[in-house]
Design a protein around this motif. Structure first.
Motif, PDB file in Angstrom:
ATOM      1  N   LEU A  70      65.396  49.037  41.941  1.00  0.00           N
ATOM      2  CA  LEU A  70      65.056  49.016  43.355  1.00  0.00           C
ATOM      3  C   LEU A  70      63.658  48.449  43.512  1.00  0.00           C
ATOM      4  O   LEU A  70      63.396  47.579  44.331  1.00  0.00           O
ATOM      5  N   PHE A 113      79.790  45.129  44.392  1.00  0.00           N
ATOM      6  CA  PHE A 113      79.632  46.109  45.414  1.00  0.00           C
ATOM      7  C   PHE A 113      80.789  45.868  46.381  1.00  0.00           C
ATOM      8  O   PHE A 113      80.969  44.747  46.841  1.00  0.00           O
ATOM      9  N   VAL A 114      81.626  46.870  46.623  1.00  0.00           N
ATOM     10  CA  VAL A 114      82.879  46.632  47.345  1.00  0.00           C
ATOM     11  C   VAL A 114      83.034  47.478  48.607  1.00  0.00           C
ATOM     12  O   VAL A 114      82.697  48.661  48.605  1.00  0.00           O
ATOM     13  N   SER A 115      83.541  46.878  49.658  1.00  0.00           N
ATOM     14  CA  SER A 115      83.900  47.627  50.852  1.00  0.00           C
ATOM     15  C   SER A 115      85.334  47.298  51.257  1.00  0.00           C
ATOM     16  O   SER A 115      85.797  46.189  51.026  1.00  0.00           O
ATOM     17  N   SER A 130      75.694  47.054  57.009  1.00  0.00           N
ATOM     18  CA  SER A 130      75.320  48.007  55.966  1.00  0.00           C
ATOM     19  C   SER A 130      75.032  47.283  54.648  1.00  0.00           C
ATOM     20  O   SER A 130      74.093  47.610  53.929  1.00  0.00           O
ATOM     21  N   ARG A 134      71.172  46.142  51.963  1.00  0.00           N
ATOM     22  CA  ARG A 134      70.924  46.209  50.517  1.00  0.00           C
ATOM     23  C   ARG A 134      70.541  44.851  49.944  1.00  0.00           C
ATOM     24  O   ARG A 134      70.394  44.703  48.747  1.00  0.00           O
TER      25      ARG A 134
ATOM     26  N   THR B  79      69.733  56.431  47.248  1.00  0.00           N
ATOM     27  CA  THR B  79      70.155  55.057  47.468  1.00  0.00           C
ATOM     28  C   THR B  79      71.398  54.959  48.340  1.00  0.00           C
ATOM     29  O   THR B  79      71.706  53.894  48.855  1.00  0.00           O
ATOM     30  N   GLY B  80      72.117  56.060  48.468  1.00  0.00           N
ATOM     31  CA  GLY B  80      73.357  55.994  49.213  1.00  0.00           C
ATOM     32  C   GLY B  80      74.408  55.167  48.495  1.00  0.00           C
ATOM     33  O   GLY B  80      75.294  54.597  49.104  1.00  0.00           O
ATOM     34  N   LEU B  81      74.310  55.140  47.190  1.00  0.00           N
ATOM     35  CA  LEU B  81      75.188  54.311  46.384  1.00  0.00           C
ATOM     36  C   LEU B  81      75.956  55.192  45.398  1.00  0.00           C
ATOM     37  O   LEU B  81      75.359  56.014  44.715  1.00  0.00           O
ATOM     38  N   ASP B 111      77.905  53.909  49.913  1.00  0.00           N
ATOM     39  CA  ASP B 111      78.582  52.681  49.539  1.00  0.00           C
ATOM     40  C   ASP B 111      79.045  52.731  48.090  1.00  0.00           C
ATOM     41  O   ASP B 111      78.551  53.514  47.287  1.00  0.00           O
ATOM     42  N   PRO B 136      71.962  55.176  41.376  1.00  0.00           N
ATOM     43  CA  PRO B 136      72.994  55.641  42.297  1.00  0.00           C
ATOM     44  C   PRO B 136      72.864  57.142  42.536  1.00  0.00           C
ATOM     45  O   PRO B 136      72.285  57.866  41.713  1.00  0.00           O
TER      46      PRO B 136
END
Lengths: 357, 357
Positions: A70, A113-115, A130, A134, B79-81, B111, B136
DNA sequence: CCCCGCTATGATACCCGTAACATACATAAT
DNA sequence: ATTATGTATGTTACGGGTATCATAGCGGGG
């Protein structure tokens, strides 16, 4: 030096670490160097004296150091993250695209990274927002139909974007796929060639999905070219929860509305297979009494009896190509947008192979 | 004020922005407030005066501001991951887990981040390292078999981890699944009850995979309990590239080695379906001449003829439960580890339903 | 009229790395 | 000996947010 002392002090004060694990500063302190040298050991080891490198490496190992990406991404501007939005993973259609994509990008050290959008562009729009928070290095979308707001934000943000599953219209950025219109046209023509004359089409909803719209166009064109007339198109409203039963119900609806139908072209193998099963139960002969064709070339079509005539789509290849396009853009920001037509092919199996005309 | 000026200055100097879009400071300047107030509008709107909130919101809108979550996560520590590692998406077995997981966590604003391990624990270990660099909030693994280094780093890092697909052994942290041993035992017993006496087992490699090992145990136990003898277990070495053909070849190999075999229990529907197709081609009657059973309850087993007797596994539920377990841990760090057995069920269809004994 | 407590906002420091430039030597070229 | 050229490492200044504490304004109780 000042920094080192400060840091040691922090530790001795017993500050509770919020995050996880030791930081680069702690590694540096243990190895007797500055953060910068530790950073170099990770990113450009050849620029560090072997002795120092060794000292730093063992300091990292003994502390169990895991770099915090990060922080790194915040300054470097690159996250090493590729985002993908697919409607669903319920059947392998879109899963194959992800496999291909992952395959290519993971070799380049990028992560995925999947949605899941459930075939809804409004949901997709929220996910795009969203996702952009990132700061991914690239984005892969399914299809060309997106909300206006989605297209705008993606354009203005300047992220590399690959749209998939089509090839004919104006993309946001890059595009890879095939012509759904041509594919539907080709299959319809093939059914005609095989001797069917009253061919119905069962489609997904074209409202939020240009694939459905273009396939309908291709179908209608082929019918018209042959001088035939098309029964009303049967539209199946569905969300991500697709199953063969839908195809069975569609079969019955079509036969009720168009009793003389002699072939049905389904927009997905899922439905087509459901129709074949329904025919078996109802005692309707496939392919002689009714021909059945699907789209996607899924494994179920190979396994069902009679085996399914269908359109093979280059799913894995689209994923791979999308990955390569993104990598190309990342290594050369000014690379041309690029549009790639990967084609399709007809897979002629038993379900539409008429033995008597 | 000082800050505001500085920022405006930076803009006026024409500094080229490396990243994307405007920053919170620019929004703040436009709205005549500090970054902190903008941050509050995003995270705790009720703490901001409605007028101010409105001014800030329109500033965000007019600039097209997209918050940078990298920066936020760096400070907040969250991180919301959620990361997930699955062997492959080639068939829906693991895709269903991801769907269930995604379903639950996306409602909570988290996510999903996915890696494919190709059934290899060494690959998985590398992916775990890479994943942890992104900090994460939680991790979902497939199975209980991981390298020692993987287990150690996950334990020492203290990330919430859910292992899936089993329930009996000592997990790294949390666990959700079912007993593969009991499932294999149950299916084997069912084949015996149905009248089969010479039952072979076709398994994946138990080397890197406790599921295979435990299923073999369950199978052998059931055979022994019935006073029967087990033919040699046929092990299929495979990577992510699984297809029905493997099952067809396994069928022939088993019949060659054990000519009197009257039933085969496959560790996956993929293989079982391939065997059914091979039997059809070879003219071997299923279920009378040979019974076939699978594992996973995939759609192809419903579609093939004769339909496949199989073990239903709670794939979607495992994903959902894993999501809930992670959410529970995130909202209450001291929540108990938790192990959940979601059970399994036998699905008795035509392929192992003997009509004559 | 003073102190309390609440609300709305600001100031400051810090999260953990990396880019960019500076410095200190050592070696090579002139 | 002098300057150019590298190599190895350090210094400084952010990247773009958020935690934390401080402060200003304001209505109410005594």
């Amino acid at each position: 030096m000042a920094e080192k002392d400060r840091d040691v002090l922090t530790r001795e004060e017993g500050a509770v670490r919020r995050g996880f694990g030791p930081t680069m500063a702690e590694v540096a302190a243990l190895a007797g160097v500055t953060k910068m040298t530790v950073s170099r050991v990770l990113r450009q080891p050849q620029k560090v004296n072997p002795d120092t490198r060794e000292r730093v490496s063992s300091a990292m190992a003994s502390l169990g150091y895991v770099p915090n990406r990060l922080a790194g991404s915040l300054t470097s501007g690159a996250t090493g993250l590729i985002a993908a939005i697919v409607p669903t993973l319920r059947h392998s259609i879109f899963a194959d695209v992800l496999e291909g994509l992952s395959d290519v990008i993971s070799d380049a050290g990028l992560d995925l990274f999947v949605s899941f959008s459930s075939y809804r562009t409004d949901v997709e729009e929220g996910q795009i927002h969203s996702i952009l928070e990132r700061r991914p290095d690239g984005l892969v979308l399914t299809g060309l139909t997106h909300t206006i707001a989605s297209r705008e934000i993606l354009r203005s943000f300047g992220v590399p974007v690959v749209e998939t599953w089509e090839t004919s219209e104006a993309p946001i950025d890059m595009m890879v796929g095939f012509s759904n219109r041509d594919a539907a046209h080709a299959m319809t023509s093939e059914l005609i060639r095989a001797g069917y004359r009253r061919i119905a089409f069962v489609n997904g909803s074209p409202r939020n999905n240009e694939r459905a719209r273009l396939r309908a166009e291709g179908y209608l064109t082929a019918i018209a070219e042959a001088g035939l007339s098309a029964p009303p198109i049967h539209v199946v409203e569905h969300d991500a929860d697709i199953g063969p039963e839908i195809g069975g119900r569609a079969l019955m609806a079509v036969r009720q509305q168009t009793p003389d139908v002699d072939a049905i072209f389904f927009t997905s193998d899922i439905f087509a297979v459901g129709a074949i099963l329904a025919c078996r139960e109802l005692g309707i002969g496939v392919p002689d009494q009714i021909g059945i064709a699907g789209f996607h070339d899924l494994e179920i079509g190979r396994v069902v009896s009679p085996t399914l005539t269908t359109v093979h789509v280059p799913a894995i290849e689209m994923g791979r190509k999308a990955g390569h396009m993104l990598l190309g853009r990342l290594s050369n920001a000014s690379a041309s947008p690029g549009r790639h037509d990967l084609g399709f092919s007809l897979v002629l199996r038993e379900s539409a192979r008429r033995t008597k005309g």
